[in-house]
Design an enzyme around this catalytic site. Sequence first.
Site, PDB file in Angstrom:
ATOM      1  CB  SER A  50      -0.900   0.293   1.183  1.00  0.00           C
ATOM      2  OG  SER A  50      -0.330  -0.151   2.291  1.00  0.00           O
ATOM      3  CG  ASP A 357      -4.546   5.510   7.113  1.00  0.00           C
ATOM      4  OD1 ASP A 357      -3.347   5.286   7.410  1.00  0.00           O
ATOM      5  OD2 ASP A 357      -5.023   5.129   6.006  1.00  0.00           O
ATOM      6  CG  HIS A 360      -1.341   3.712   4.902  1.00  0.00           C
ATOM      7  ND1 HIS A 360      -2.634   3.357   5.136  1.00  0.00           N
ATOM      8  CD2 HIS A 360      -0.710   2.578   4.154  1.00  0.00           C
ATOM      9  CE1 HIS A 360      -2.881   2.055   4.492  1.00  0.00           C
ATOM     10  NE2 HIS A 360      -1.678   1.316   4.202  1.00  0.00           N
TER      11      HIS A 360
END
Length: 428
Positions: A50, A357, A360
Amino acid sequence: MSPSTSTRGGGGGGLLSPAAVVIAVVAVLLSAAQAREEPCYQRLFSFGDSLTDTGNFPFIFGNDSREPALRPPYGETFFRRATGRFSDGRLVVDFIADALGLPFVRPYWSGRTAGDFARGANFAVGGATALRPDFFRARGVPMADIVHLDMEMKWFRDLLGLLCPGDLSGCTGMINQSLFLVGEIGGNDYNLPLLRGVSITKIRSFTPSVIAKISSTITLSLQELIGLGAKTLLVPGNLPIGCVPNYLMIFKSDKKEDYEPETGCLRWMNEFSQYHNKLLTDELEKLRKLHPDVAIIYADYYGAAMEIYLSPEQFGIEDPLAACCGGGGQYGVSGTARCGYGEYKVCDDPQKYGSWDGFHPSEAAYKAIAIGLLRGSYTQPSIATTTNSCPQITELSSSVEYKNCRTVLHMTAVSQVIGWLLFFLLSF
Ligand SMILES: *[C@@H]1O[C@H](CO)[C@@H](O)[C@H](O)[C@H]1NC(C)=O
Ligand SMILES: *[C@@H]1O[C@H](CO)[C@@H](O)[C@H](O)[C@H]1NC(C)=O
């Protein structure tokens, strides 16, 4: 720290004549103009999780996946829409592409034709691990069917079949002019077990054999890419996971010695990242000896990110250890609220936070990391010296993005002055 080059040397000499200054400025402008025309790498291929996914996730897990990264407020800072990136804006891979004069790298699953991949492809998928899920299951760690590095490598081979049908050797000329960003990958091999409630003791018992396995898996992929003709590989290590807000919350401790005094990050978790990075860099060193004609560049995400935690103000970040989007509280996260799910809080200015968040980094943090890499201090060997045929990079080591950063600061100062002036005018 980085080896100095002849172009960077000097500095303290005599005064320059105005003519020399004009000539130098013109030369710089000309080379900058040329740089814009011809990207030094024709393509950028990237792999990872991610931290690098620019939009593959919905193609694999579906648009309707519960993953909040597919919906606002993700993407609000730069793209002004959710792109599938797990952040408010651009990622390191985006800043690198931009610096190289390439467009943002197309997610592999969003393209079909060879033309779609004229500038490369991104195989990274949120949640991806280096090791196969079977590896964890065999050790009693539950693991869903997620993407792992071998799968991404298979997609790359499939793409080569599309780009060079019939004969892979026809791809050599293309591959040797491409930059490969292989990672960050491996972070989830630790994150997923940690978040599935596997005890720290058990995770620690993973080491060192598992960490060695993770780095050698990465190395196998690098070797395969080299076998296919890759000449420039950029290989990121793990971030300091002890500075991740969710971990700071989950593993909150009363013991002062569990924290690094200068950053407030969890010491044992950062040691974990450093240990992984040490094994990875050892593998890279072996690989360099085997392939002296290949530039194998370590991207020190850990060191570059540490700059943010040690002196956030140089990047305009006010709260490096807190998330902008999530549950509020000390680290901006809570056990119940999650960014993009149900009831959650979003800050006014994500640029002021180190984390987006809770898991990340924010765009501001990614930008800071990218600046660290591109300026050369956190790439070994320095990306600027390895790619000295690449004007964009060389230019960056004296840096475009960095100047942008300063311009922003400068603007803030200007608007403050204007604010004061208005205040005075209005008060008299
Ligand atoms: C998501 O849904 C929209 C509308 O149904 C569709 O156009 C788009 O192609 C879908 N994207 C993916 C990644 O499936
Ligand atoms: C890249 O590969 C092509 C085709 O094999 C070769 O002609 C060319 O010299 C190579 N360039 C570099 C920079 O290695």
